[in-house]
Design a protein around this motif. Structure first.
Motif, PDB file in Angstrom:
ATOM      1  N   MET A 100       0.807  -1.205   0.000  1.00  0.00           N
ATOM      2  CA  MET A 100       0.000   0.000   0.000  1.00  0.00           C
ATOM      3  C   MET A 100       0.844   1.261   0.000  1.00  0.00           C
ATOM      4  SD  MET A 100      -3.101  -0.162  -0.443  1.00  0.00           S
ATOM      5  CE  MET A 100      -3.191   1.577  -0.083  1.00  0.00           C
ATOM      6  N   SER A 101       2.071   1.202   0.483  1.00  0.00           N
ATOM      7  CA  SER A 101       2.900   2.402   0.520  1.00  0.00           C
ATOM      8  C   SER A 101       3.610   2.655  -0.803  1.00  0.00           C
ATOM      9  CB  SER A 101       3.935   2.280   1.641  1.00  0.00           C
ATOM     10  OG  SER A 101       4.801   1.187   1.396  1.00  0.00           O
ATOM     11  N   SER A 102       3.475   1.724  -1.741  1.00  0.00           N
ATOM     12  CA  SER A 102       4.182   1.842  -3.008  1.00  0.00           C
ATOM     13  C   SER A 102       3.421   2.732  -3.972  1.00  0.00           C
ATOM     14  CB  SER A 102       4.370   0.454  -3.638  1.00  0.00           C
ATOM     15  OG  SER A 102       4.884   0.580  -4.946  1.00  0.00           O
ATOM     16  N   ASN A 103       4.171   3.560  -4.703  1.00  0.00           N
ATOM     17  CA  ASN A 103       3.563   4.397  -5.722  1.00  0.00           C
ATOM     18  C   ASN A 103       3.109   3.590  -6.937  1.00  0.00           C
ATOM     19  OD1 ASN A 103       3.986   6.594  -4.136  1.00  0.00           O
ATOM     20  ND2 ASN A 103       5.732   7.394  -5.282  1.00  0.00           N
ATOM     21  N   GLU A 104       3.461   2.285  -6.969  1.00  0.00           N
ATOM     22  CA  GLU A 104       3.059   1.445  -8.091  1.00  0.00           C
ATOM     23  C   GLU A 104       1.578   1.084  -8.005  1.00  0.00           C
ATOM     24  OE1 GLU A 104       5.643  -1.875  -8.043  1.00  0.00           O
ATOM     25  OE2 GLU A 104       7.447  -0.721  -8.474  1.00  0.00           O
ATOM     26  N   THR A 105       0.984   1.190  -6.831  1.00  0.00           N
ATOM     27  CA  THR A 105      -0.425   0.869  -6.652  1.00  0.00           C
ATOM     28  C   THR A 105      -1.274   2.056  -7.078  1.00  0.00           C
ATOM     29  OG1 THR A 105       0.050  -0.599  -4.794  1.00  0.00           O
ATOM     30  CG2 THR A 105      -2.199   0.236  -4.986  1.00  0.00           C
ATOM     31  N   LYS A 160     -11.291   0.002   8.012  1.00  0.00           N
ATOM     32  CA  LYS A 160      -9.888   0.238   8.356  1.00  0.00           C
ATOM     33  C   LYS A 160      -9.021   0.360   7.105  1.00  0.00           C
ATOM     34  CE  LYS A 160      -9.999  -2.075  12.871  1.00  0.00           C
ATOM     35  NZ  LYS A 160      -9.514  -3.248  13.656  1.00  0.00           N
ATOM     36  N   LEU A 161      -9.215  -0.560   6.160  1.00  0.00           N
ATOM     37  CA  LEU A 161      -8.431  -0.526   4.930  1.00  0.00           C
ATOM     38  C   LEU A 161      -8.754   0.739   4.137  1.00  0.00           C
ATOM     39  CD1 LEU A 161      -6.487  -1.834   2.911  1.00  0.00           C
ATOM     40  CD2 LEU A 161      -8.451  -3.120   1.987  1.00  0.00           C
ATOM     41  N   GLY A 162     -10.036   1.083   4.073  1.00  0.00           N
ATOM     42  CA  GLY A 162     -10.435   2.276   3.351  1.00  0.00           C
ATOM     43  C   GLY A 162      -9.825   3.537   3.943  1.00  0.00           C
ATOM     44  N   ASP A 163      -9.763   3.603   5.249  1.00  0.00           N
ATOM     45  CA  ASP A 163      -9.148   4.761   5.910  1.00  0.00           C
ATOM     46  C   ASP A 163      -7.666   4.852   5.567  1.00  0.00           C
ATOM     47  OD1 ASP A 163      -9.363   6.974   7.941  1.00  0.00           O
ATOM     48  OD2 ASP A 163      -7.896   5.722   8.983  1.00  0.00           O
ATOM     49  N   GLN A 164      -6.993   3.710   5.563  1.00  0.00           N
ATOM     50  CA  GLN A 164      -5.570   3.675   5.224  1.00  0.00           C
ATOM     51  C   GLN A 164      -5.343   4.124   3.785  1.00  0.00           C
ATOM     52  OE1 GLN A 164      -3.795  -0.211   4.706  1.00  0.00           O
ATOM     53  NE2 GLN A 164      -1.855   0.444   5.603  1.00  0.00           N
ATOM     54  N   LEU A 192      -5.079   4.040  -7.367  1.00  0.00           N
ATOM     55  CA  LEU A 192      -6.236   4.184  -6.494  1.00  0.00           C
ATOM     56  C   LEU A 192      -7.323   3.169  -6.855  1.00  0.00           C
ATOM     57  CD1 LEU A 192      -7.532   5.807  -4.193  1.00  0.00           C
ATOM     58  CD2 LEU A 192      -8.502   7.321  -5.932  1.00  0.00           C
ATOM     59  N   VAL A 193      -7.509   2.931  -8.141  1.00  0.00           N
ATOM     60  CA  VAL A 193      -8.514   1.949  -8.557  1.00  0.00           C
ATOM     61  C   VAL A 193      -8.160   0.559  -8.037  1.00  0.00           C
ATOM     62  CG1 VAL A 193      -9.466   0.727 -10.550  1.00  0.00           C
ATOM     63  CG2 VAL A 193      -9.346   3.221 -10.556  1.00  0.00           C
ATOM     64  N   GLU A 194      -6.889   0.178  -8.122  1.00  0.00           N
ATOM     65  CA  GLU A 194      -6.469  -1.115  -7.575  1.00  0.00           C
ATOM     66  C   GLU A 194      -6.733  -1.179  -6.072  1.00  0.00           C
ATOM     67  OE1 GLU A 194      -2.729  -2.576 -10.292  1.00  0.00           O
ATOM     68  OE2 GLU A 194      -2.456  -0.757  -9.102  1.00  0.00           O
ATOM     69  N   ALA A 195      -6.431  -0.088  -5.380  1.00  0.00           N
ATOM     70  CA  ALA A 195      -6.658  -0.047  -3.936  1.00  0.00           C
ATOM     71  C   ALA A 195      -8.143  -0.113  -3.612  1.00  0.00           C
ATOM     72  CB  ALA A 195      -6.043   1.228  -3.355  1.00  0.00           C
ATOM     73  N   ALA A 196      -8.973   0.573  -4.408  1.00  0.00           N
ATOM     74  CA  ALA A 196     -10.423   0.531  -4.204  1.00  0.00           C
ATOM     75  C   ALA A 196     -10.951  -0.888  -4.360  1.00  0.00           C
ATOM     76  CB  ALA A 196     -11.112   1.469  -5.191  1.00  0.00           C
ATOM     77  N   LEU A 197     -10.406  -1.624  -5.322  1.00  0.00           N
ATOM     78  CA  LEU A 197     -10.832  -3.018  -5.516  1.00  0.00           C
ATOM     79  C   LEU A 197     -10.479  -3.881  -4.307  1.00  0.00           C
ATOM     80  CD1 LEU A 197      -9.951  -3.524  -9.277  1.00  0.00           C
ATOM     81  CD2 LEU A 197     -12.234  -3.559  -8.253  1.00  0.00           C
ATOM     82  N   ARG A 198      -9.381  -3.555  -3.641  1.00  0.00           N
ATOM     83  CA  ARG A 198      -9.034  -4.284  -2.421  1.00  0.00           C
ATOM     84  C   ARG A 198     -10.114  -4.099  -1.360  1.00  0.00           C
ATOM     85  NH1 ARG A 198      -3.446  -3.000   0.039  1.00  0.00           N
ATOM     86  NH2 ARG A 198      -4.185  -4.635   1.446  1.00  0.00           N
ATOM     87  N   VAL A 199     -10.622  -2.904  -1.242  1.00  0.00           N
ATOM     88  CA  VAL A 199     -11.702  -2.659  -0.274  1.00  0.00           C
ATOM     89  C   VAL A 199     -12.943  -3.449  -0.667  1.00  0.00           C
ATOM     90  CG1 VAL A 199     -13.172  -0.927   0.808  1.00  0.00           C
ATOM     91  CG2 VAL A 199     -10.817  -0.342   0.231  1.00  0.00           C
ATOM     92  N   LEU A 200     -13.316  -3.373  -1.941  1.00  0.00           N
ATOM     93  CA  LEU A 200     -14.521  -4.060  -2.408  1.00  0.00           C
ATOM     94  C   LEU A 200     -14.419  -5.572  -2.230  1.00  0.00           C
ATOM     95  CD1 LEU A 200     -15.194  -2.039  -5.679  1.00  0.00           C
ATOM     96  CD2 LEU A 200     -16.430  -1.861  -3.509  1.00  0.00           C
ATOM     97  N   ASN A 201     -13.216  -6.111  -2.290  1.00  0.00           N
ATOM     98  CA  ASN A 201     -13.018  -7.557  -2.148  1.00  0.00           C
ATOM     99  C   ASN A 201     -12.717  -7.982  -0.714  1.00  0.00           C
ATOM    100  OD1 ASN A 201     -13.419  -8.290  -4.886  1.00  0.00           O
ATOM    101  ND2 ASN A 201     -11.391  -7.515  -5.401  1.00  0.00           N
ATOM    102  N   THR A 202     -12.851  -7.068   0.223  1.00  0.00           N
ATOM    103  CA  THR A 202     -12.677  -7.366   1.650  1.00  0.00           C
ATOM    104  C   THR A 202     -14.050  -7.622   2.261  1.00  0.00           C
ATOM    105  OG1 THR A 202     -10.693  -5.991   1.815  1.00  0.00           O
ATOM    106  CG2 THR A 202     -11.859  -6.463   3.864  1.00  0.00           C
ATOM    107  N   PRO A 203     -14.333  -8.811   2.779  1.00  0.00           N
ATOM    108  CA  PRO A 203     -15.698  -9.129   3.224  1.00  0.00           C
ATOM    109  C   PRO A 203     -16.107  -8.520   4.565  1.00  0.00           C
ATOM    110  CG  PRO A 203     -14.266 -11.048   3.456  1.00  0.00           C
ATOM    111  CD  PRO A 203     -13.465 -10.006   2.746  1.00  0.00           C
TER     112      PRO A 203
END
Length: 290
Positions: free
Chosen positions: A1-6, A26-30, A8-19
């Motif tokens: 998550m701290s990498s500039n390679e990620t 917590k992930l969304g806040d980060q 925002l859309v990829e990060a948003a998908l991580r939230v959506l795929n977190t049950p």
């Protein structure tokens, strides 16, 4: 998550795929902090194909889902049972609001939509707020002797998200200018009921934190709906008095929202969010007995 390679859309998908909604918040806040601090620099990768957004976000199965018509009455906060039911309903709504906020980023944050960076800034802040609302209300529900999943709920909010999944105009209009605005209409009454029931702690949470922030969420929908209208016309006209935007709003809502809007409307809060009666009154049921 701290990498500039990620992105925002990829990060948003991580939230959506977190049950787990607690983990979602917590992930969304980060992610929100990383975006706003510049640790995530790109909304999407224009050299890659658009990523696949799930039709339905990952969700835990610990909440019994029923049809909206089969939901038990919440009551008027006069009893502990009623207060628990109302807060549970709010917690469930906020759990979906987290997904909705990240979904608009993931689903419409692509080179095809070509939205400006400020669009992402606004909805990242909305998503962060919704996660905080969920966390605060879930904690309050536990203080009231209950927990999220103790009562049935319905997923009508996501049904409209599915219906608007192909059209950003529709998503902004229905989710942020109809559903969010409906929340502005009913929250003052909900706050009064908690106060009348002697629960000032819940009333304060709703009045001092959630209510004013929900105004800004509705404002984001209005702002970007007007932006799309202006961009479609290809001009920079004054959007605040734009009859074309109002007419487009009426067209979209009639196409994607079932039934009329329900008065009475919170005109003060709606005005603060950027839209006046000409937006919603023509869409309202005329006979209050209906």
């Amino acid at each position: 998550m701290s990498s500039n390679e990620t992105t925002l859309v990829e990060a948003a998908l991580r939230v959506l795929n977190t049950p787990d909604p607690v983990d979602k918040a917590k992930l969304g806040d980060q992610i929100a902090n990383h975006w706003l601090q510049g640790l995530i620099t790109n909304p999407y990768n224009p050299s890659q194909p658009d990523l696949i957004v799930p039709d339905r976000p990952a969700r835990l199965t610990n909440v019994k889902l029923v049809s909206p018509s089969l939901m038990p009455k919440l009551g008027k906060a006069g009893s502990l049972q009623s207060r628990q039911a109302i807060v549970h309903s709010l917690v469930h709504t906020e759990s979906w609001a987290i997904d909705l906020s990240w979904d608009i980023i993931a689903r419409f944050g692509s080179k095809q939509e070509s939205m400006p960076r400020e669009f992402f800034d606004d909805f990242v802040r909305v998503a962060q707020d919704e996660g905080r609302h969920f966390t605060l209300l879930a904690a309050r529900l536990e203080e009231l002797g209950s927990f999220y999943g103790a009562l049935p709920a319905h997923d009508g909010l996501w049904d409209s998200a599915v219906a608007t999944s192909k059209d950003l105009f529709a998503r902004l209009a229905v989710e942020h200018c109809v559903h969010e605005a409906r929340g502005l209409d009913v929250l003052p009454t909900t706050i009064s009921r908690f106060r009348n029931g002697g629960d000032n702690k819940t009333a304060d949470l709703l009045e001092e934190v959630i209510y004013p922030e929900e105004v800004t969420h509705c404002a984001a929908g209005v702002k970007w709906f007007k932006y799309l209208c202006s961009r479609t016309r290809g001009d920079n006209a004054d959007e605040e008095s734009d009859d074309d935007a109002v007419n487009k709003f009426h067209e979209v809502v009639r196409s994607y929202f079932r039934g009329p809007l329900k008065p009475p409307f919170n005109e003060k809060a709606r005005k603060a969010a950027g839209f006046g009666p000409q937006w919603y009154e023509p869409l309202a049921v005329k006979d209050f007995s209906q």
